[in-house]
Each structure stands twice: as structure tokens, then as C-alpha cells.
Design a protein around this motif. Structure first.
Motif, PDB file in Angstrom:
ATOM      1  N   MET A   1       0.809  -1.209   0.000  1.00  0.00           N
ATOM      2  CA  MET A   1       0.000   0.000   0.000  1.00  0.00           C
ATOM      3  C   MET A   1       0.847   1.266   0.000  1.00  0.00           C
ATOM      4  SD  MET A   1      -3.423   0.338   0.441  1.00  0.00           S
ATOM      5  CE  MET A   1      -4.823  -0.664   0.707  1.00  0.00           C
ATOM      6  N   VAL A   2       1.937   1.277   0.749  1.00  0.00           N
ATOM      7  CA  VAL A   2       2.732   2.490   0.893  1.00  0.00           C
ATOM      8  C   VAL A   2       3.625   2.659  -0.324  1.00  0.00           C
ATOM      9  CG1 VAL A   2       4.449   3.657   2.317  1.00  0.00           C
ATOM     10  CG2 VAL A   2       2.664   2.295   3.389  1.00  0.00           C
ATOM     11  N   GLY A   3       3.785   3.876  -0.742  1.00  0.00           N
ATOM     12  CA  GLY A   3       4.631   4.193  -1.875  1.00  0.00           C
ATOM     13  C   GLY A   3       3.837   4.940  -2.922  1.00  0.00           C
ATOM     14  N   ASP A   4       4.537   5.659  -3.759  1.00  0.00           N
ATOM     15  CA  ASP A   4       3.936   6.378  -4.881  1.00  0.00           C
ATOM     16  C   ASP A   4       3.114   7.587  -4.465  1.00  0.00           C
ATOM     17  OD1 ASP A   4       5.052   4.495  -6.666  1.00  0.00           O
ATOM     18  OD2 ASP A   4       3.359   3.149  -6.304  1.00  0.00           O
ATOM     19  N   GLY A   5       3.280   8.066  -3.235  1.00  0.00           N
ATOM     20  CA  GLY A   5       2.644   9.303  -2.807  1.00  0.00           C
ATOM     21  C   GLY A   5       1.303   9.136  -2.137  1.00  0.00           C
ATOM     22  N   ALA A   6       0.928  10.172  -1.404  1.00  0.00           N
ATOM     23  CA  ALA A   6      -0.313  10.157  -0.628  1.00  0.00           C
ATOM     24  C   ALA A   6      -1.562   9.997  -1.495  1.00  0.00           C
ATOM     25  CB  ALA A   6      -0.409  11.419   0.233  1.00  0.00           C
ATOM     26  N   PRO A   7      -1.670  10.673  -2.630  1.00  0.00           N
ATOM     27  CA  PRO A   7      -2.890  10.482  -3.429  1.00  0.00           C
ATOM     28  C   PRO A   7      -3.080   9.023  -3.862  1.00  0.00           C
ATOM     29  CG  PRO A   7      -1.758  12.460  -4.138  1.00  0.00           C
ATOM     30  CD  PRO A   7      -0.832  11.754  -3.178  1.00  0.00           C
ATOM     31  N   THR A   8      -1.995   8.379  -4.243  1.00  0.00           N
ATOM     32  CA  THR A   8      -2.073   6.977  -4.655  1.00  0.00           C
ATOM     33  C   THR A   8      -2.399   6.086  -3.463  1.00  0.00           C
ATOM     34  OG1 THR A   8      -0.520   7.380  -6.445  1.00  0.00           O
ATOM     35  CG2 THR A   8      -0.809   5.096  -5.772  1.00  0.00           C
ATOM     36  N   LEU A   9      -1.798   6.373  -2.311  1.00  0.00           N
ATOM     37  CA  LEU A   9      -2.081   5.615  -1.094  1.00  0.00           C
ATOM     38  C   LEU A   9      -3.565   5.687  -0.746  1.00  0.00           C
ATOM     39  CD1 LEU A   9      -1.160   4.103   1.517  1.00  0.00           C
ATOM     40  CD2 LEU A   9      -0.817   6.371   2.513  1.00  0.00           C
ATOM     41  N   SER A  91      20.759  20.248   2.213  1.00  0.00           N
ATOM     42  CA  SER A  91      19.422  20.662   1.782  1.00  0.00           C
ATOM     43  C   SER A  91      18.457  19.497   1.934  1.00  0.00           C
ATOM     44  CB  SER A  91      19.434  21.139   0.320  1.00  0.00           C
ATOM     45  OG  SER A  91      19.861  20.099  -0.549  1.00  0.00           O
ATOM     46  N   VAL A  92      17.202  19.857   2.123  1.00  0.00           N
ATOM     47  CA  VAL A  92      16.105  18.884   2.131  1.00  0.00           C
ATOM     48  C   VAL A  92      15.039  19.450   1.202  1.00  0.00           C
ATOM     49  CG1 VAL A  92      14.319  17.727   3.496  1.00  0.00           C
ATOM     50  CG2 VAL A  92      16.591  18.132   4.501  1.00  0.00           C
ATOM     51  N   TYR A  93      14.769  18.723   0.133  1.00  0.00           N
ATOM     52  CA  TYR A  93      13.750  19.135  -0.828  1.00  0.00           C
ATOM     53  C   TYR A  93      12.607  18.125  -0.816  1.00  0.00           C
ATOM     54  CZ  TYR A  93      16.862  22.608  -2.885  1.00  0.00           C
ATOM     55  OH  TYR A  93      17.669  23.699  -3.087  1.00  0.00           O
ATOM     56  N   GLY A  94      11.403  18.622  -0.975  1.00  0.00           N
ATOM     57  CA  GLY A  94      10.224  17.765  -0.994  1.00  0.00           C
ATOM     58  C   GLY A  94       9.532  17.785  -2.334  1.00  0.00           C
ATOM     59  N   GLY A  95       8.446  17.060  -2.389  1.00  0.00           N
ATOM     60  CA  GLY A  95       7.695  16.935  -3.628  1.00  0.00           C
ATOM     61  C   GLY A  95       7.056  18.220  -4.105  1.00  0.00           C
ATOM     62  N   ASN A  96       6.937  19.193  -3.217  1.00  0.00           N
ATOM     63  CA  ASN A  96       6.380  20.490  -3.621  1.00  0.00           C
ATOM     64  C   ASN A  96       7.451  21.578  -3.698  1.00  0.00           C
ATOM     65  OD1 ASN A  96       6.745  20.451  -0.851  1.00  0.00           O
ATOM     66  ND2 ASN A  96       4.886  21.579  -0.395  1.00  0.00           N
ATOM     67  N   SER A  97       8.719  21.186  -3.732  1.00  0.00           N
ATOM     68  CA  SER A  97       9.813  22.164  -3.841  1.00  0.00           C
ATOM     69  C   SER A  97      10.031  22.619  -5.279  1.00  0.00           C
ATOM     70  CB  SER A  97      11.121  21.557  -3.316  1.00  0.00           C
ATOM     71  OG  SER A  97      11.029  21.267  -1.946  1.00  0.00           O
ATOM     72  N   PHE A  98       9.610  21.812  -6.229  1.00  0.00           N
ATOM     73  CA  PHE A  98       9.824  22.096  -7.656  1.00  0.00           C
ATOM     74  C   PHE A  98       8.507  21.932  -8.409  1.00  0.00           C
ATOM     75  CE2 PHE A  98      13.665  20.073  -5.884  1.00  0.00           C
ATOM     76  CZ  PHE A  98      14.549  21.136  -6.010  1.00  0.00           C
ATOM     77  N   GLU A  99       8.509  22.297  -9.673  1.00  0.00           N
ATOM     78  CA  GLU A  99       7.302  22.157 -10.491  1.00  0.00           C
ATOM     79  C   GLU A  99       6.976  20.692 -10.755  1.00  0.00           C
ATOM     80  OE1 GLU A  99      10.058  24.074 -12.418  1.00  0.00           O
ATOM     81  OE2 GLU A  99       9.601  25.421 -10.769  1.00  0.00           O
ATOM     82  N   THR A 100       7.980  19.837 -10.675  1.00  0.00           N
ATOM     83  CA  THR A 100       7.799  18.418 -10.954  1.00  0.00           C
ATOM     84  C   THR A 100       8.368  17.593  -9.801  1.00  0.00           C
ATOM     85  OG1 THR A 100       9.913  18.360 -12.129  1.00  0.00           O
ATOM     86  CG2 THR A 100       7.926  18.737 -13.447  1.00  0.00           C
ATOM     87  N   LYS A 101       7.981  16.320  -9.746  1.00  0.00           N
ATOM     88  CA  LYS A 101       8.471  15.399  -8.724  1.00  0.00           C
ATOM     89  C   LYS A 101       9.334  14.328  -9.381  1.00  0.00           C
ATOM     90  CE  LYS A 101       4.391  15.686  -5.740  1.00  0.00           C
ATOM     91  NZ  LYS A 101       3.412  14.929  -4.987  1.00  0.00           N
ATOM     92  N   LYS A 102      10.054  13.585  -8.537  1.00  0.00           N
ATOM     93  CA  LYS A 102      10.771  12.420  -9.045  1.00  0.00           C
ATOM     94  C   LYS A 102       9.755  11.477  -9.700  1.00  0.00           C
ATOM     95  CE  LYS A 102      12.226  11.153  -5.006  1.00  0.00           C
ATOM     96  NZ  LYS A 102      12.821  10.327  -3.954  1.00  0.00           N
ATOM     97  N   PRO A 103      10.066  10.856 -10.787  1.00  0.00           N
ATOM     98  CA  PRO A 103      11.398  10.677 -11.343  1.00  0.00           C
ATOM     99  C   PRO A 103      11.871  11.772 -12.300  1.00  0.00           C
ATOM    100  CG  PRO A 103       9.865   9.309 -12.545  1.00  0.00           C
ATOM    101  CD  PRO A 103       9.081   9.973 -11.440  1.00  0.00           C
TER     102      PRO A 103
END
Length: 164
Positions: A1-9, A91-103
Motif C-alpha cells: 500500500m505504501v509508496g507512490d505518494g499520498a494520493p495513490t495511497l 538541503s532537504v527538498y520535498g515533492g512540492n519544492s519544484f514544479e515536478t516530482k521524481k522521477p
């Protein structure tokens, strides 16, 4: 279940529903709960502080390290701080630090540029297929020169090296 972000979870927890209003409501509830309880059961694995110290100072040189996660940046920074390892990272960057997320390579390329580290000198350690995909897309380097850790749930199927 865990992985791929909160919306997917949340979507998976709701049985992969197509009811977008229900998913939005579930996501809002989850994120509100997570903000308050993100550290309730979060712990470092045994040996991680020592591993970070070793990685940072291996071969007598001081290496710079950063965190790039798809979790939102504020909870990510709070977690790193609460776990007592914040001083290890420049530095610590998160999923909302940039216009796009990994990958997407934007985050890793930003870290490389900010730290002055060349791709061929960099090592990325991750815990998912998304992390494995981020490195090659972002760095365009030969994977055989890089260390990859892939969690069991990712299975190593994304093309990286599985380190046990």
C-alpha cells in the motif's frame, strides 16, 4: 500500500475508486492526520546514523549530502530534524519544492548544480523504483558506476542495482 505518494495511497485504500470527490476528501483527511502524527512511528533503521557518518566522511574527504523526497517539504524537514540527522544534509527538498516530482530530473539536477557535484561523482541512495528512475533520467550516466538501494517492494525491476 505504501509508496507512490499520498494520493495513490488514499486511492488504493479506498479500493481504487473512480469517485474523485471521495478521493479528495480522503486525501484531505489523511494529510491533516499525517501533519499531526508523522512522527508517531517514524524511526531510523539501526545503523543509519553510523552509515550517514561513514558515507559523509569516507576516504578522508567531506561529502555533501541532500535529501530529495516526494513527500511535502515541510513535513520532510520536520522528520529529518526530529530524527536528529538534519545536520548531515545541506538541503532537504520535498515533492512540492519544484514544479515536478521524481522521477523527473529537475530536483536531482538542482541539487547537483547547488552543490557543485558532477553527475559522475554523485551517488543516489533510494528506496523505490521512482528513485532508481530518477538517477538515470537526471544524470544520464552509466548505472554500473552508481550505488542503488531498492526496497524489497520495488523488486529492483526498474533497472538499478539491488544492494542487500
Amino acid at each position: 500500500m505504501v509508496g507512490d505518494g499520498a494520493p495513490t495511497l488514499v486511492r488504493r485504500a479506498l479500493g481504487d475508486t473512480v469517485d474523485e470527490a471521495l478521493v479528495r476528501k480522503g486525501l484531505e483527511y489523511f494529510l491533516s492526520y499525517y501533519r499531526e502524527h508523522k512522527l508517531d512511528h517514524t524511526r531510523l533503521y539501526d545503523g543509519i546514523p553510523q552509515a550517514l557518518e561513514s558515507l559523509q566522511g569516507a576516504n578522508g574527504s567531506r561529502r555533501v549530502m541532500s535529501v530529495l523526497t516526494n513527500k511535502p517539504v515541510n513535513p520532510s524537514r520536520a522528520i529529518v530534524e526530529a530524527l536528529g540527522i538534519a545536520e548531515r544534509f545541506v538541503s532537504v527538498y520535498g515533492g512540492n519544492s519544484f514544479e515536478t516530482k521524481k522521477p523527473d530530473p529537475l530536483g536531482i539536477n538542482t541539487i547537483l548544480a547547488e552543490t557543485g557535484v558532477r553527475p559522475e561523482e554523485a551517488v543516489m541512495i533510494g528506496d523505490s523504483a521512482v528513485d532508481i528512475l530518477t538517477g538515470p533520467r537526471g544524470w544520464n550516466v552509466d548505472l554500473r558506476r552508481d550505488l542503488w538501494f531498492c526496497a524489497a517492494h520495488a523488486g529492483g525491476n526498474a533497472g538499478g542495482h539491488l544492494i542487500r
